[in-house]
Design a protein around this motif. Structure first.
Motif, PDB file in Angstrom:
ATOM      1  N   PHE A 144       5.020  -0.276   8.044  1.00 15.50           N
ATOM      2  CA  PHE A 144       4.583   0.847   7.427  1.00 15.50           C
ATOM      3  C   PHE A 144       5.675   1.864   7.566  1.00 15.50           C
ATOM      4  O   PHE A 144       6.180   2.444   6.459  1.00 15.50           O
ATOM      5  CB  PHE A 144       3.329   1.628   8.055  1.00 15.50           C
ATOM      6  N   ILE A 145       6.570   1.891   8.628  1.00 14.16           N
ATOM      7  CA  ILE A 145       7.536   2.944   8.858  1.00 14.16           C
ATOM      8  C   ILE A 145       8.904   2.301   7.843  1.00 14.16           C
ATOM      9  O   ILE A 145       9.425   3.190   7.037  1.00 14.16           O
ATOM     10  CB  ILE A 145       7.894   3.099  10.208  1.00 14.16           C
ATOM     11  N   THR A 146       9.050   1.216   7.976  1.00 12.80           N
ATOM     12  CA  THR A 146      10.340   0.732   7.186  1.00 12.80           C
ATOM     13  C   THR A 146      10.132   0.912   5.721  1.00 12.80           C
ATOM     14  O   THR A 146      10.840   1.108   4.991  1.00 12.80           O
ATOM     15  CB  THR A 146      10.663  -0.916   7.720  1.00 12.80           C
ATOM     16  N   SER A 147       8.995   0.359   5.364  1.00 10.78           N
ATOM     17  CA  SER A 147       8.824   0.433   3.614  1.00 10.78           C
ATOM     18  C   SER A 147       8.799   1.865   3.328  1.00 10.78           C
ATOM     19  O   SER A 147       9.447   2.166   2.294  1.00 10.78           O
ATOM     20  CB  SER A 147       7.453  -0.378   3.386  1.00 10.78           C
ATOM     21  N   TRP A 148       8.093   3.021   4.022  1.00  4.03           N
ATOM     22  CA  TRP A 148       8.209   4.076   3.645  1.00  4.03           C
ATOM     23  C   TRP A 148       9.612   4.883   3.463  1.00  4.03           C
ATOM     24  O   TRP A 148      10.121   5.408   2.867  1.00  4.03           O
ATOM     25  CB  TRP A 148       7.419   5.251   4.537  1.00  4.03           C
ATOM     26  N   ALA A 149      10.398   4.497   4.548  1.00  5.31           N
ATOM     27  CA  ALA A 149      11.746   5.115   4.915  1.00  5.31           C
ATOM     28  C   ALA A 149      12.546   4.528   3.901  1.00  5.31           C
ATOM     29  O   ALA A 149      13.316   5.143   3.121  1.00  5.31           O
ATOM     30  CB  ALA A 149      12.378   4.681   6.357  1.00  5.31           C
ATOM     31  N   TYR A 150      12.432   3.292   3.223  1.00  5.00           N
ATOM     32  CA  TYR A 150      13.163   2.592   2.322  1.00  5.00           C
ATOM     33  C   TYR A 150      12.811   3.289   1.046  1.00  5.00           C
ATOM     34  O   TYR A 150      13.805   3.717   0.361  1.00  5.00           O
ATOM     35  CB  TYR A 150      12.824   1.220   2.227  1.00  5.00           C
ATOM     36  N   LEU A 180       0.873  -1.340  -0.139  1.00  7.62           N
ATOM     37  CA  LEU A 180      -0.061   0.023  -0.097  1.00  7.62           C
ATOM     38  C   LEU A 180       0.870   1.152   0.037  1.00  7.62           C
ATOM     39  O   LEU A 180       0.454   2.166  -0.639  1.00  7.62           O
ATOM     40  CB  LEU A 180      -0.798  -0.111   1.050  1.00  7.62           C
ATOM     41  N   VAL A 181       1.955   1.438   0.802  1.00  6.33           N
ATOM     42  CA  VAL A 181       2.862   2.413   0.754  1.00  6.33           C
ATOM     43  C   VAL A 181       3.707   2.590  -0.660  1.00  6.33           C
ATOM     44  O   VAL A 181       3.811   3.675  -1.244  1.00  6.33           O
ATOM     45  CB  VAL A 181       3.894   2.180   1.896  1.00  6.33           C
ATOM     46  N   ALA A 182       3.798   1.486  -1.307  1.00  5.85           N
ATOM     47  CA  ALA A 182       4.398   1.541  -2.759  1.00  5.85           C
ATOM     48  C   ALA A 182       3.380   2.275  -3.602  1.00  5.85           C
ATOM     49  O   ALA A 182       3.763   2.605  -4.490  1.00  5.85           O
ATOM     50  CB  ALA A 182       4.845   0.286  -2.767  1.00  5.85           C
ATOM     51  N   PHE A 183       2.181   1.775  -3.500  1.00  5.03           N
ATOM     52  CA  PHE A 183       1.026   2.219  -4.421  1.00  5.03           C
ATOM     53  C   PHE A 183       0.976   3.710  -4.287  1.00  5.03           C
ATOM     54  O   PHE A 183       0.659   4.399  -5.104  1.00  5.03           O
ATOM     55  CB  PHE A 183      -0.224   1.547  -4.190  1.00  5.03           C
ATOM     56  N   SER A 184       1.041   3.999  -2.849  1.00  8.74           N
ATOM     57  CA  SER A 184       1.115   5.611  -2.660  1.00  8.74           C
ATOM     58  C   SER A 184       2.051   6.323  -3.189  1.00  8.74           C
ATOM     59  O   SER A 184       1.982   7.326  -3.639  1.00  8.74           O
ATOM     60  CB  SER A 184       1.067   5.675  -1.295  1.00  8.74           C
TER      61      SER A 184
END
Length: 356
Positions: free
Chosen positions: A196-202, A141-145
């Motif tokens: 959520f935090i890890t994927s967004w930071a990466y 979901l973060v990647a789609f965002s």
């Protein structure tokens, strides 16, 4: 013949491993179940107290589901989300993203459970099972965002309309509510937060980005510093300023520890032809593309809004034309009367001459 499903290789492997490990774990748990205690499989799923001698569980546990409900959601997530992201990023980059989005949340969740055990002395914290594709679900979901930040999803025939960056927060809320039921454990809530935090930071700071082929930039670009992918964009508008201030403080701490690279003044003052929102050394051509697309979409929304408000003042033109049409007959009304008076008067004068 039925149409052949075109599934990329990494996504296909994920689905096969998910089915195999979940069925194997279910069979073992069913065979050892005695109707009283919950059965765990410490050499497939990660259990803090039992799995230290099985270090591979930090990887395998992500593709182990313990019930039909979560298994179905995991299959749909990997099938659709994995196909989309693997084709958009290539298989190599997709594998890197999976490793970060799965292993790091598992390690952090492991540490959190051990910390609560040390804090409370309750051994139940170390017997919670850390498993499931929840970190991958929130990471997708973060990647789609990041890929489609302005895309809007309409549900229930237009009753609900949400932008893609709103879905990660809704997913976190859903996992929190399910963690209050027997369907998910408390470890699932820690997993979704860490994922959520890890994927967004990466994706924000470290993931290699494909350069813009029309721009003369270095091919080794990393991160995405576009405004549409800021951390505060995942939250509702009323709390965005507070979230932005808090995230900036965290970012400054990470910069102090040299974990993240700050934005340079040269990048922020770069001309429009160059990447305006790039990070210090690496930068991101995609950031500029996302920024320009966001500006274009905003301008388009303003034009559409203006177009919808234009028809309201349209009624005045008929009103203006109406009086002009009504005024025309008014001066003409006495003219026919005067002409009739003259014609009636002339015969009278002629009659008078005849009488003389």
């Amino acid at each position: 013949m039925p149409p052949r499903l075109n599934i990329p290789p990494i996504t296909r492997i994920l689905l096969i491993v998910l089915v195999f490990q979940s069925l194997l774990s279910g069979a073992i748990r069913y065979r050892q179940w005695n109707g009283e205690n919950d059965v765990v499989v410490p050499y497939l799923a990660l259990v803090p107290q039992l799995s230290l001698i099985y270090p591979w569980t930090f990887i395998t546990t992500t593709l182990v589901e313990n019930n039909v409900f979560t298994f179905a959601i995991a299959g749909v997530t990997i099938f659709y989300g994995g196909r989309y992201l693997e084709r958009a990023w290539t298989s190599v980059e997709f594998v890197k993203f999976l490793a970060v989005a799965a292993v790091i949340p598992n390690i952090i969740c492991f540490g959190i459970l051990v910390f609560f055990f040390a804090l409370t002395g309750n051994v139940e914290w170390t017997l919670l099972t850390i498993n499931g594709t929840i970190p991958l679900q929130i990471a997708f979901l973060v990647a789609f965002s990041q890929l489609v930040p302005a895309h809007t999803v309409t549900l229930f025939k237009g009753i609900i309309s949400l932008r893609v960056p709103r879905f990660p927060l809704l997913h976190i809320l859903s996992v929190f509510l399910l963690a209050l039921t027997p369907i998910l454990s408390a470890a699932s809530f820690f997993l979704v937060l860490n994922g959520f935090i890890t994927s967004w930071a990466y994706l924000r700071f470290y993931k290699p980005a494909f350069p813009d082929l029309e721009a003369t930039q270095n091919a080794t670009l990393r991160g995405d510093a576009s405004e549409t992918f800021a951390f505060s964009e995942f939250f509702p508008d009323p709390v965005k300023p507070a979230i932005s201030d808090f995230s900036n403080q965290i970012f400054n701490i990470l910069v102090a520890f040299k974990i993240c690279t700050p934005f340079s003044a040269a990048d922020l003052s770069a001309p429009r032809g160059e990447s305006v929102m790039q990070r210090g050394t690496p930068g991101s051509a995609r950031a500029e593309a996302e920024r320009r697309r966001a500006i274009a979409l905003k301008a388009l929304d303003q034009r559409l809004h203006a177009a919808t408000t234009v028809p309201k003042p349209k009624p005045p033109p008929p009103v203006v034309a109406g009086p002009s049409v009504q005024v025309q007959p008014q001066p003409n009304v006495p003219e026919p009367t005067a002409m009739l008076g003259e014609t009636s008067y002339v015969p009278e004068r002629e009659d008078g001459k005849d009488g003389q």
